[in-house]
Design a protein around this motif. Sequence first.
Motif, PDB file in Angstrom:
ATOM      1  N   LEU A  15     -15.428   4.015  -2.962  1.00  0.00           N
ATOM      2  CA  LEU A  15     -14.844   5.270  -2.476  1.00  0.00           C
ATOM      3  C   LEU A  15     -13.426   5.038  -1.963  1.00  0.00           C
ATOM      4  N   LEU A  16     -13.241   3.970  -1.194  1.00  0.00           N
ATOM      5  CA  LEU A  16     -11.916   3.640  -0.667  1.00  0.00           C
ATOM      6  C   LEU A  16     -10.910   3.446  -1.794  1.00  0.00           C
ATOM      7  N   ILE A  17     -11.311   2.694  -2.806  1.00  0.00           N
ATOM      8  CA  ILE A  17     -10.399   2.388  -3.912  1.00  0.00           C
ATOM      9  C   ILE A  17     -10.097   3.648  -4.732  1.00  0.00           C
ATOM     10  N   GLU A  18     -11.122   4.444  -5.001  1.00  0.00           N
ATOM     11  CA  GLU A  18     -10.877   5.676  -5.762  1.00  0.00           C
ATOM     12  C   GLU A  18      -9.950   6.614  -5.006  1.00  0.00           C
ATOM     13  N   ARG A  19     -10.159   6.713  -3.705  1.00  0.00           N
ATOM     14  CA  ARG A  19      -9.339   7.600  -2.888  1.00  0.00           C
ATOM     15  C   ARG A  19      -7.905   7.071  -2.793  1.00  0.00           C
ATOM     16  N   PHE A  20      -7.790   5.737  -2.688  1.00  0.00           N
ATOM     17  CA  PHE A  20      -6.453   5.126  -2.618  1.00  0.00           C
ATOM     18  C   PHE A  20      -5.658   5.416  -3.899  1.00  0.00           C
ATOM     19  N   TYR A  21      -6.261   5.185  -5.058  1.00  0.00           N
ATOM     20  CA  TYR A  21      -5.529   5.441  -6.302  1.00  0.00           C
ATOM     21  C   TYR A  21      -5.329   6.928  -6.545  1.00  0.00           C
ATOM     22  N   LYS A  23      -4.267   8.777  -4.325  1.00  0.00           N
ATOM     23  CA  LYS A  23      -2.963   8.975  -3.668  1.00  0.00           C
ATOM     24  C   LYS A  23      -1.851   8.243  -4.406  1.00  0.00           C
ATOM     25  N   ALA A  24      -2.142   7.000  -4.843  1.00  0.00           N
ATOM     26  CA  ALA A  24      -1.080   6.154  -5.407  1.00  0.00           C
ATOM     27  C   ALA A  24      -0.593   6.686  -6.763  1.00  0.00           C
ATOM     28  N   ASP A  27       1.922   9.419  -6.558  1.00  0.00           N
ATOM     29  CA  ASP A  27       2.913   9.169  -5.500  1.00  0.00           C
ATOM     30  C   ASP A  27       4.330   9.090  -6.071  1.00  0.00           C
ATOM     31  N   PRO A  28       5.298   9.767  -5.434  1.00  0.00           N
ATOM     32  CA  PRO A  28       6.671   9.759  -5.955  1.00  0.00           C
ATOM     33  C   PRO A  28       7.347   8.390  -5.882  1.00  0.00           C
ATOM     34  N   ILE A  29       6.913   7.516  -4.979  1.00  0.00           N
ATOM     35  CA  ILE A  29       7.599   6.215  -4.823  1.00  0.00           C
ATOM     36  C   ILE A  29       6.960   5.134  -5.695  1.00  0.00           C
ATOM     37  N   ILE A  30       5.643   5.016  -5.693  1.00  0.00           N
ATOM     38  CA  ILE A  30       5.006   3.912  -6.442  1.00  0.00           C
ATOM     39  C   ILE A  30       4.151   4.377  -7.619  1.00  0.00           C
ATOM     40  N   GLY A  31       3.987   5.681  -7.807  1.00  0.00           N
ATOM     41  CA  GLY A  31       3.119   6.187  -8.871  1.00  0.00           C
ATOM     42  C   GLY A  31       3.476   5.690 -10.262  1.00  0.00           C
ATOM     43  N   HIS A  32       4.770   5.554 -10.528  1.00  0.00           N
ATOM     44  CA  HIS A  32       5.206   5.189 -11.890  1.00  0.00           C
ATOM     45  C   HIS A  32       4.733   3.797 -12.305  1.00  0.00           C
ATOM     46  N   PHE A  33       4.447   2.915 -11.338  1.00  0.00           N
ATOM     47  CA  PHE A  33       3.959   1.576 -11.692  1.00  0.00           C
ATOM     48  C   PHE A  33       2.578   1.632 -12.354  1.00  0.00           C
ATOM     49  N   PHE A  34       1.836   2.674 -12.062  1.00  0.00           N
ATOM     50  CA  PHE A  34       0.443   2.746 -12.520  1.00  0.00           C
ATOM     51  C   PHE A  34       0.273   3.563 -13.793  1.00  0.00           C
ATOM     52  N   THR A  35       1.371   4.063 -14.340  1.00  0.00           N
ATOM     53  CA  THR A  35       1.289   4.882 -15.552  1.00  0.00           C
ATOM     54  C   THR A  35       0.696   4.067 -16.697  1.00  0.00           C
ATOM     55  N   GLY A  36      -0.267   4.634 -17.386  1.00  0.00           N
ATOM     56  CA  GLY A  36      -0.799   3.983 -18.577  1.00  0.00           C
ATOM     57  C   GLY A  36      -1.885   2.954 -18.311  1.00  0.00           C
ATOM     58  N   LEU A  37      -2.250   2.724 -17.039  1.00  0.00           N
ATOM     59  CA  LEU A  37      -3.343   1.784 -16.764  1.00  0.00           C
ATOM     60  C   LEU A  37      -4.672   2.345 -17.268  1.00  0.00           C
ATOM     61  N   ASP A  38      -5.527   1.438 -17.712  1.00  0.00           N
ATOM     62  CA  ASP A  38      -6.886   1.814 -18.113  1.00  0.00           C
ATOM     63  C   ASP A  38      -7.740   1.871 -16.838  1.00  0.00           C
ATOM     64  N   GLN A  83       5.797  -1.948   1.156  1.00  0.00           N
ATOM     65  CA  GLN A  83       5.580  -1.293   2.462  1.00  0.00           C
ATOM     66  C   GLN A  83       4.920   0.067   2.269  1.00  0.00           C
ATOM     67  N   HIS A  84       5.356   0.773   1.242  1.00  0.00           N
ATOM     68  CA  HIS A  84       4.788   2.090   0.984  1.00  0.00           C
ATOM     69  C   HIS A  84       3.329   1.962   0.525  1.00  0.00           C
ATOM     70  N   TRP A  85       3.069   0.973  -0.339  1.00  0.00           N
ATOM     71  CA  TRP A  85       1.693   0.695  -0.785  1.00  0.00           C
ATOM     72  C   TRP A  85       0.795   0.490   0.444  1.00  0.00           C
ATOM     73  N   VAL A  86       1.271  -0.324   1.385  1.00  0.00           N
ATOM     74  CA  VAL A  86       0.485  -0.613   2.598  1.00  0.00           C
ATOM     75  C   VAL A  86       0.259   0.666   3.412  1.00  0.00           C
ATOM     76  N   ARG A  87       1.289   1.492   3.507  1.00  0.00           N
ATOM     77  CA  ARG A  87       1.116   2.764   4.241  1.00  0.00           C
ATOM     78  C   ARG A  87       0.034   3.630   3.607  1.00  0.00           C
ATOM     79  N   LEU A  88       0.068   3.726   2.274  1.00  0.00           N
ATOM     80  CA  LEU A  88      -0.942   4.546   1.578  1.00  0.00           C
ATOM     81  C   LEU A  88      -2.340   3.968   1.756  1.00  0.00           C
ATOM     82  N   PHE A  89      -2.429   2.631   1.645  1.00  0.00           N
ATOM     83  CA  PHE A  89      -3.741   1.985   1.784  1.00  0.00           C
ATOM     84  C   PHE A  89      -4.281   2.190   3.195  1.00  0.00           C
ATOM     85  N   THR A  90      -3.424   1.945   4.181  1.00  0.00           N
ATOM     86  CA  THR A  90      -3.821   2.074   5.589  1.00  0.00           C
ATOM     87  C   THR A  90      -4.256   3.495   5.909  1.00  0.00           C
ATOM     88  N   SER A  91      -3.507   4.483   5.425  1.00  0.00           N
ATOM     89  CA  SER A  91      -3.865   5.871   5.734  1.00  0.00           C
ATOM     90  C   SER A  91      -5.173   6.248   5.039  1.00  0.00           C
TER      91      SER A  91
END
Length: 123
Positions: A15-21, A23-24, A27-38, A83-91
């Motif tokens: 649940l934590l991981i699904e909820r984290f992604y 958000k991620a 996300d306008p700052i780090i979302g583009h890194f995850f484009t196209g992942l399976d 730092q932003h990744w950590v903020r999203l994970f922590t929240s």
Amino acid sequence: MNHRTDITSPADVRLLIERFYGKARPDPIIGHFFTGLDWDHHIPLITSFWEMVLFGTEGYTGDPMTAHVKLHRHMPMQPTDFQHWVRLFTSTVDELFAGAKAEEAKQRATSIAAVMAYKVRVN
Ligand code: HEM
């Protein structure tokens, strides 16, 4: 009243991981890194990583540092991205859980991210 409980089961980690992604990914700052992942592959992989980190469960056999060093060569990640990744994970942890494991998850995420941010830049 606070109804949050601690992270105690594989289902909690999932649940934590699904909820984290959840958000991620947009996300306008780090979302583009995850484009196209399976995601059918990535979610169980990351879940098994966190089950290992938090509960010592065997199953994850990957090498996150090398994976991110390689990723960084194609898509450079700035310290501010980590730092932003950590903020999203922590929240995400704080929204869902409270307790010793929840604290541990946030601490481990923070320290792994710091090592990773360093390693991707020196490798
Ligand atoms: C800016 C921060 C981060 C970004 C943008 C990011 C992005 C990614 C991406 C795109 C992948 C897939 C790589 C691939 O399959 O080619 C990945 C894998 C992974 N990430 Fe991250 N990541 C970040 C930080 C972290 C942190 C701090 C952790 C741990 C606390 C983490 C844990 C993992 C794990 C376990 C994998 C799977 C590696 C494997 O076994 O193949 N990531 N990440």
